[in-house]
Design a protein around this motif. Structure first.
Motif, PDB file in Angstrom:
ATOM      1  N   GLY A  47      48.047  34.117  43.265  1.00 48.40           N
ATOM      2  CA  GLY A  47      49.503  34.409  43.004  1.00 48.40           C
ATOM      3  C   GLY A  47      50.074  33.443  41.765  1.00 48.40           C
ATOM      4  O   GLY A  47      51.455  33.684  41.698  1.00 48.40           O
ATOM      5  N   ASP A  86      51.965  40.917  39.228  1.00 47.30           N
ATOM      6  CA  ASP A  86      52.660  40.955  40.350  1.00 47.30           C
ATOM      7  C   ASP A  86      51.125  40.906  41.321  1.00 47.30           C
ATOM      8  O   ASP A  86      49.973  40.718  40.807  1.00 47.30           O
ATOM      9  CB  ASP A  86      53.201  42.332  40.787  1.00 47.30           C
ATOM     10  CG  ASP A  86      53.911  42.337  41.895  1.00 47.30           C
ATOM     11  OD1 ASP A  86      54.004  41.354  42.662  1.00 47.30           O
ATOM     12  OD2 ASP A  86      54.752  43.134  42.309  1.00 47.30           O
ATOM     13  N   GLN A  87      51.452  40.925  42.716  1.00 41.04           N
ATOM     14  CA  GLN A  87      50.193  40.934  43.579  1.00 41.04           C
ATOM     15  C   GLN A  87      50.377  42.313  44.196  1.00 41.04           C
ATOM     16  O   GLN A  87      51.126  42.663  44.895  1.00 41.04           O
ATOM     17  CB  GLN A  87      50.197  39.911  44.488  1.00 41.04           C
ATOM     18  CG  GLN A  87      49.913  38.461  44.021  1.00 41.04           C
ATOM     19  CD  GLN A  87      49.916  37.438  44.814  1.00 41.04           C
ATOM     20  OE1 GLN A  87      51.074  36.791  45.226  1.00 41.04           O
ATOM     21  NE2 GLN A  87      48.818  36.978  45.359  1.00 41.04           N
ATOM     22  N   ASP A  88      49.152  42.744  44.532  1.00 40.97           N
ATOM     23  CA  ASP A  88      48.865  44.026  44.989  1.00 40.97           C
ATOM     24  C   ASP A  88      49.304  43.817  46.669  1.00 40.97           C
ATOM     25  O   ASP A  88      49.016  42.825  47.274  1.00 40.97           O
ATOM     26  CB  ASP A  88      47.447  44.463  45.128  1.00 40.97           C
ATOM     27  CG  ASP A  88      47.324  45.954  45.813  1.00 40.97           C
ATOM     28  OD1 ASP A  88      47.296  45.947  46.862  1.00 40.97           O
ATOM     29  OD2 ASP A  88      47.166  46.858  44.894  1.00 40.97           O
ATOM     30  N   GLU A  89      50.259  44.620  47.396  1.00 42.47           N
ATOM     31  CA  GLU A  89      50.510  44.306  48.739  1.00 42.47           C
ATOM     32  C   GLU A  89      49.473  44.630  49.757  1.00 42.47           C
ATOM     33  O   GLU A  89      49.379  44.006  50.557  1.00 42.47           O
ATOM     34  CB  GLU A  89      51.507  45.421  49.175  1.00 42.47           C
ATOM     35  CG  GLU A  89      53.051  45.136  48.491  1.00 42.47           C
ATOM     36  CD  GLU A  89      54.210  45.990  48.700  1.00 42.47           C
ATOM     37  OE1 GLU A  89      54.065  46.782  49.904  1.00 42.47           O
ATOM     38  OE2 GLU A  89      54.930  46.262  47.990  1.00 42.47           O
ATOM     39  N   ASP A  90      48.339  45.463  49.204  1.00 41.88           N
ATOM     40  CA  ASP A  90      47.265  45.822  50.277  1.00 41.88           C
ATOM     41  C   ASP A  90      46.266  44.560  50.383  1.00 41.88           C
ATOM     42  O   ASP A  90      45.900  43.866  51.519  1.00 41.88           O
ATOM     43  CB  ASP A  90      46.555  46.988  49.911  1.00 41.88           C
ATOM     44  CG  ASP A  90      47.437  48.130  50.069  1.00 41.88           C
ATOM     45  OD1 ASP A  90      48.451  48.001  51.139  1.00 41.88           O
ATOM     46  OD2 ASP A  90      47.487  49.108  49.489  1.00 41.88           O
ATOM     47  N   ASP A  91      45.772  43.937  48.914  1.00 45.22           N
ATOM     48  CA  ASP A  91      44.839  42.945  49.072  1.00 45.22           C
ATOM     49  C   ASP A  91      45.264  41.572  48.468  1.00 45.22           C
ATOM     50  O   ASP A  91      44.440  40.403  48.388  1.00 45.22           O
ATOM     51  CB  ASP A  91      43.626  43.315  48.558  1.00 45.22           C
ATOM     52  CG  ASP A  91      43.648  43.917  47.006  1.00 45.22           C
ATOM     53  OD1 ASP A  91      44.961  43.606  46.242  1.00 45.22           O
ATOM     54  OD2 ASP A  91      42.744  44.423  46.338  1.00 45.22           O
ATOM     55  N   GLY A  92      46.614  41.537  47.787  1.00 45.50           N
ATOM     56  CA  GLY A  92      47.061  40.187  47.382  1.00 45.50           C
ATOM     57  C   GLY A  92      46.393  40.075  46.002  1.00 45.50           C
ATOM     58  O   GLY A  92      46.782  38.753  45.355  1.00 45.50           O
ATOM     59  N   ARG A 142      47.857  42.323  39.993  1.00 44.34           N
ATOM     60  CA  ARG A 142      48.522  43.623  39.356  1.00 44.34           C
ATOM     61  C   ARG A 142      49.142  43.535  38.135  1.00 44.34           C
ATOM     62  O   ARG A 142      50.159  42.565  38.150  1.00 44.34           O
ATOM     63  CB  ARG A 142      49.278  44.387  40.328  1.00 44.34           C
ATOM     64  CG  ARG A 142      49.165  45.802  40.461  1.00 44.34           C
ATOM     65  CD  ARG A 142      49.638  46.476  41.713  1.00 44.34           C
ATOM     66  NE  ARG A 142      51.021  45.898  41.951  1.00 44.34           N
ATOM     67  CZ  ARG A 142      52.219  46.594  41.860  1.00 44.34           C
ATOM     68  NH1 ARG A 142      52.228  47.857  41.323  1.00 44.34           N
ATOM     69  NH2 ARG A 142      53.348  46.059  42.039  1.00 44.34           N
TER      70      ARG A 142
END
Length: 65
Positions: free
Chosen positions: A15, A26-32, A35
């Protein structure tokens, strides 16, 4: 123009990129994992470079024209 590439397979989800340049990363909500919000950001090159340099997995690449 700046062109960014993110290798999601290499990303470890630290992150750092999202903390340093949240308007671009950004960071993907599913796998971190990373993005890209803006793969060709205008301006703010210092923050983008800092984010790329701070990636511990070296999952980001930048091409500054």
């Amino acid at each position: 123009m700046t062109r960014l590439v993110a290798d999601r397979e290499r990303c470890i989800g630290s992150g750092m990129c999202a903390l340093i340049a949240p308007e671009v990363f950004d960071q993907d909500e599913d796998d971190g994992r990373v993005r890209l919000l803006d793969p060709s950001p205008r301006g703010g090159h210092a923050a983008v470079r800092d984010a790329v340099d701070a990636c511990p997995a070296r999952a980001l690449d930048i091409d500054l024209d």
